[in-house]
Structure formats: C-alpha cells, structure tokens
Design a protein around this motif. Sequence first.
Motif, PDB file in Angstrom:
ATOM      1  N   LYS A 108     -19.374 -44.567  -8.421  1.00 30.24           N
ATOM      2  CA  LYS A 108     -20.354 -45.072  -7.455  1.00 30.24           C
ATOM      3  C   LYS A 108     -21.181 -43.923  -6.876  1.00 30.24           C
ATOM      4  O   LYS A 108     -22.378 -44.064  -6.642  1.00 30.24           O
ATOM      5  CB  LYS A 108     -19.657 -45.841  -6.337  1.00 30.24           C
ATOM      6  N   LYS A 109     -20.543 -42.787  -6.645  1.00 32.64           N
ATOM      7  CA  LYS A 109     -21.256 -41.620  -6.138  1.00 32.64           C
ATOM      8  C   LYS A 109     -22.303 -41.168  -7.155  1.00 32.64           C
ATOM      9  O   LYS A 109     -23.438 -40.865  -6.788  1.00 32.64           O
ATOM     10  CB  LYS A 109     -20.285 -40.486  -5.841  1.00 32.64           C
ATOM     11  N   ALA A 110     -21.945 -41.137  -8.431  1.00 31.74           N
ATOM     12  CA  ALA A 110     -22.879 -40.725  -9.489  1.00 31.74           C
ATOM     13  C   ALA A 110     -24.061 -41.679  -9.565  1.00 31.74           C
ATOM     14  O   ALA A 110     -25.214 -41.247  -9.724  1.00 31.74           O
ATOM     15  CB  ALA A 110     -22.165 -40.640 -10.831  1.00 31.74           C
ATOM     16  N   VAL A 111     -23.813 -42.978  -9.438  1.00 31.44           N
ATOM     17  CA  VAL A 111     -24.890 -43.977  -9.442  1.00 31.44           C
ATOM     18  C   VAL A 111     -25.794 -43.761  -8.233  1.00 31.44           C
ATOM     19  O   VAL A 111     -27.023 -43.804  -8.339  1.00 31.44           O
ATOM     20  CB  VAL A 111     -24.321 -45.417  -9.469  1.00 31.44           C
ATOM     21  N   CYS A 112     -25.202 -43.500  -7.094  1.00 31.38           N
ATOM     22  CA  CYS A 112     -25.966 -43.259  -5.864  1.00 31.38           C
ATOM     23  C   CYS A 112     -26.866 -42.030  -6.028  1.00 31.38           C
ATOM     24  O   CYS A 112     -28.051 -42.070  -5.680  1.00 31.38           O
ATOM     25  CB  CYS A 112     -25.005 -43.077  -4.694  1.00 31.38           C
ATOM     26  N   VAL A 113     -26.337 -40.948  -6.559  1.00 33.16           N
ATOM     27  CA  VAL A 113     -27.111 -39.715  -6.749  1.00 33.16           C
ATOM     28  C   VAL A 113     -28.277 -39.982  -7.694  1.00 33.16           C
ATOM     29  O   VAL A 113     -29.398 -39.527  -7.462  1.00 33.16           O
ATOM     30  CB  VAL A 113     -26.204 -38.571  -7.264  1.00 33.16           C
ATOM     31  N   LYS A 114     -28.035 -40.739  -8.763  1.00 36.52           N
ATOM     32  CA  LYS A 114     -29.110 -41.073  -9.702  1.00 36.52           C
ATOM     33  C   LYS A 114     -30.192 -41.899  -9.008  1.00 36.52           C
ATOM     34  O   LYS A 114     -31.382 -41.677  -9.212  1.00 36.52           O
ATOM     35  CB  LYS A 114     -28.570 -41.833 -10.908  1.00 36.52           C
ATOM     36  N   GLU A 115     -29.786 -42.845  -8.155  1.00 37.35           N
ATOM     37  CA  GLU A 115     -30.755 -43.661  -7.414  1.00 37.35           C
ATOM     38  C   GLU A 115     -31.582 -42.797  -6.457  1.00 37.35           C
ATOM     39  O   GLU A 115     -32.788 -43.003  -6.316  1.00 37.35           O
ATOM     40  CB  GLU A 115     -30.040 -44.769  -6.642  1.00 37.35           C
ATOM     41  N   VAL A 116     -30.951 -41.824  -5.817  1.00 42.75           N
ATOM     42  CA  VAL A 116     -31.677 -40.925  -4.913  1.00 42.75           C
ATOM     43  C   VAL A 116     -32.646 -40.055  -5.711  1.00 42.75           C
ATOM     44  O   VAL A 116     -33.782 -39.832  -5.281  1.00 42.75           O
ATOM     45  CB  VAL A 116     -30.706 -40.078  -4.060  1.00 42.75           C
ATOM     46  N   ASP A 117     -32.205 -39.582  -6.882  1.00 41.76           N
ATOM     47  CA  ASP A 117     -33.108 -38.812  -7.749  1.00 41.76           C
ATOM     48  C   ASP A 117     -34.340 -39.648  -8.090  1.00 41.76           C
ATOM     49  O   ASP A 117     -35.468 -39.160  -8.026  1.00 41.76           O
ATOM     50  CB  ASP A 117     -32.406 -38.406  -9.053  1.00 41.76           C
ATOM     51  N   ASP A 118     -34.118 -40.902  -8.446  1.00 38.84           N
ATOM     52  CA  ASP A 118     -35.211 -41.800  -8.810  1.00 38.84           C
ATOM     53  C   ASP A 118     -36.150 -42.022  -7.618  1.00 38.84           C
ATOM     54  O   ASP A 118     -37.369 -41.967  -7.751  1.00 38.84           O
ATOM     55  CB  ASP A 118     -34.652 -43.129  -9.311  1.00 38.84           C
ATOM     56  N   TYR A 119     -35.577 -42.247  -6.442  1.00 36.83           N
ATOM     57  CA  TYR A 119     -36.365 -42.448  -5.229  1.00 36.83           C
ATOM     58  C   TYR A 119     -37.182 -41.195  -4.914  1.00 36.83           C
ATOM     59  O   TYR A 119     -38.378 -41.278  -4.617  1.00 36.83           O
ATOM     60  CB  TYR A 119     -35.438 -42.793  -4.051  1.00 36.83           C
ATOM     61  N   PHE A 120     -36.543 -40.028  -4.979  1.00 40.04           N
ATOM     62  CA  PHE A 120     -37.223 -38.769  -4.710  1.00 40.04           C
ATOM     63  C   PHE A 120     -38.404 -38.582  -5.663  1.00 40.04           C
ATOM     64  O   PHE A 120     -39.528 -38.314  -5.232  1.00 40.04           O
ATOM     65  CB  PHE A 120     -36.243 -37.591  -4.839  1.00 40.04           C
ATOM     66  N   LEU A 121     -38.143 -38.710  -6.955  1.00 38.94           N
ATOM     67  CA  LEU A 121     -39.187 -38.474  -7.938  1.00 38.94           C
ATOM     68  C   LEU A 121     -40.343 -39.455  -7.760  1.00 38.94           C
ATOM     69  O   LEU A 121     -41.506 -39.062  -7.806  1.00 38.94           O
ATOM     70  CB  LEU A 121     -38.625 -38.562  -9.360  1.00 38.94           C
ATOM     71  N   GLY A 122     -40.027 -40.725  -7.518  1.00 43.35           N
ATOM     72  CA  GLY A 122     -41.087 -41.717  -7.293  1.00 43.35           C
ATOM     73  C   GLY A 122     -41.913 -41.392  -6.063  1.00 43.35           C
ATOM     74  O   GLY A 122     -43.146 -41.512  -6.074  1.00 43.35           O
ATOM     75  N   SER A 123     -41.250 -40.949  -5.011  1.00 45.96           N
ATOM     76  CA  SER A 123     -41.953 -40.607  -3.773  1.00 45.96           C
ATOM     77  C   SER A 123     -42.882 -39.419  -3.973  1.00 45.96           C
ATOM     78  O   SER A 123     -44.020 -39.419  -3.509  1.00 45.96           O
ATOM     79  CB  SER A 123     -40.950 -40.284  -2.662  1.00 45.96           C
ATOM     80  N   VAL A 124     -42.407 -38.405  -4.664  1.00 43.64           N
ATOM     81  CA  VAL A 124     -43.221 -37.207  -4.873  1.00 43.64           C
ATOM     82  C   VAL A 124     -44.361 -37.505  -5.842  1.00 43.64           C
ATOM     83  O   VAL A 124     -45.502 -37.097  -5.607  1.00 43.64           O
ATOM     84  CB  VAL A 124     -42.355 -36.027  -5.369  1.00 43.64           C
ATOM     85  N   ARG A 125     -44.068 -38.229  -6.892  1.00 44.26           N
ATOM     86  CA  ARG A 125     -45.111 -38.520  -7.884  1.00 44.26           C
ATOM     87  C   ARG A 125     -46.210 -39.405  -7.306  1.00 44.26           C
ATOM     88  O   ARG A 125     -47.395 -39.140  -7.482  1.00 44.26           O
ATOM     89  CB  ARG A 125     -44.509 -39.221  -9.105  1.00 44.26           C
ATOM     90  N   ARG A 126     -45.824 -40.493  -6.637  1.00 48.72           N
ATOM     91  CA  ARG A 126     -46.791 -41.492  -6.184  1.00 48.72           C
ATOM     92  C   ARG A 126     -47.174 -41.378  -4.716  1.00 48.72           C
ATOM     93  O   ARG A 126     -48.114 -42.033  -4.262  1.00 48.72           O
ATOM     94  CB  ARG A 126     -46.252 -42.888  -6.475  1.00 48.72           C
ATOM     95  N   GLY A 127     -46.426 -40.583  -3.952  1.00 46.98           N
ATOM     96  CA  GLY A 127     -46.707 -40.454  -2.528  1.00 46.98           C
ATOM     97  C   GLY A 127     -46.210 -41.670  -1.755  1.00 46.98           C
ATOM     98  O   GLY A 127     -45.543 -42.544  -2.307  1.00 46.98           O
ATOM     99  N   LYS A 128     -46.558 -41.731  -0.496  1.00 42.59           N
ATOM    100  CA  LYS A 128     -46.152 -42.833   0.383  1.00 42.59           C
ATOM    101  C   LYS A 128     -47.376 -43.343   1.140  1.00 42.59           C
ATOM    102  O   LYS A 128     -48.021 -42.591   1.860  1.00 42.59           O
ATOM    103  CB  LYS A 128     -45.092 -42.376   1.396  1.00 42.59           C
ATOM    104  N   THR A 129     -47.670 -44.615   0.946  1.00 36.61           N
ATOM    105  CA  THR A 129     -48.781 -45.270   1.635  1.00 36.61           C
ATOM    106  C   THR A 129     -48.256 -46.547   2.270  1.00 36.61           C
ATOM    107  O   THR A 129     -47.476 -47.279   1.660  1.00 36.61           O
ATOM    108  CB  THR A 129     -49.916 -45.613   0.639  1.00 36.61           C
TER     109      THR A 129
END
Length: 160
Positions: free
Chosen positions: A105-126
């Motif tokens: 579950k920890k590994a899945v959580c870390v992967k989800e945070v990686d995905d969230y981080f990358l999406g936020s940096v790539r697309r920004g926040k509006t």
Amino acid sequence: MPATLSRHPRFRLAAAVLAAAFQAGAWAHGDVTPQAVDTSALPKLGDNWRAENPFRKNDAAIKIGSSAYNQNCARCHGLEAVSGGIAPDLRKLDNDCATQKDEKKKAVCVKEVDDYFLGSVRRGKTRNGAVYMPPFEGLLNQEAMWSIKSYLETRREKPL
C-alpha cells in the motif's frame, strides 16, 4: 489637501519614499521566468513520461533537483521546501504514504504521489480561471522534474 503642503520638501520626500516602497513590493517576487536546468549529468529518460520517479535516492539528481527547486519553485513554495504560506508546503507531499504500514500500500501511495507531482508540474494548477501554478511542461524536461521530486523526497516532513 492644501497646495502648500504638497510643495513642502518633507512631504515630497515622504511621497517619494512611499512610492519607492510600493514599487519595491511589486518587484519583491523577482524574475519569475523559469530558469533552465542542466540535466546533462543524468541518464536521458526519453520521450515517454515515467510513471514513477526514476531518480529516487540518486545523489546527482538530488543535487540538480536542489538547484532547480531553488531557481524555479522556492519563490512560491519556500526555501528548502518550507512554505511561507503562499503555496503548499512540499515537505508534506507524501505524508499519507508515511503512515501506511503495509509495504504494498505504501508503494502504491508513493506512485500516486509521483503521478500527482508530475501532473501538477507539467500542467500547473488553475482554479476558476486563476493560475495558481504555471505549467512547466516544455520549459523543464522530464529529468529536471524528477530531479526536483528527488530533492523534495530528502525534505520530507515524515520519512517513509
């Protein structure tokens, strides 16, 4: 206001000081142009975006990420990822993962945070048409973004 007051030297000096202070406040954020990140010391990741951080615990990436963070992220997210309140405190980015007891579950959580981080940096926040964070895709490459994430992992509030 009486015309004689506006001609008084002290009044003019005070007005000039106030104008300069307001102008300095407007410039306090500094140059907000994204700064280039030299990732030539890192392996090239190619055109396909990685789903997880390939540079986790990579010392070269952490060093590059520290510099890249300070040049591009610190003005909003705070020095050393300690937010001054303008933007989220990125040391807390994966706090939910730290409380997971089950390693899968920890590994899945870390992967989800990686995905969230990358999406936020790539697309920004509006939100409601207001830009809270600019998109960095096309300005920073994948290696730079993952290097920043690697640096942030060294700044965690709660170690994994």
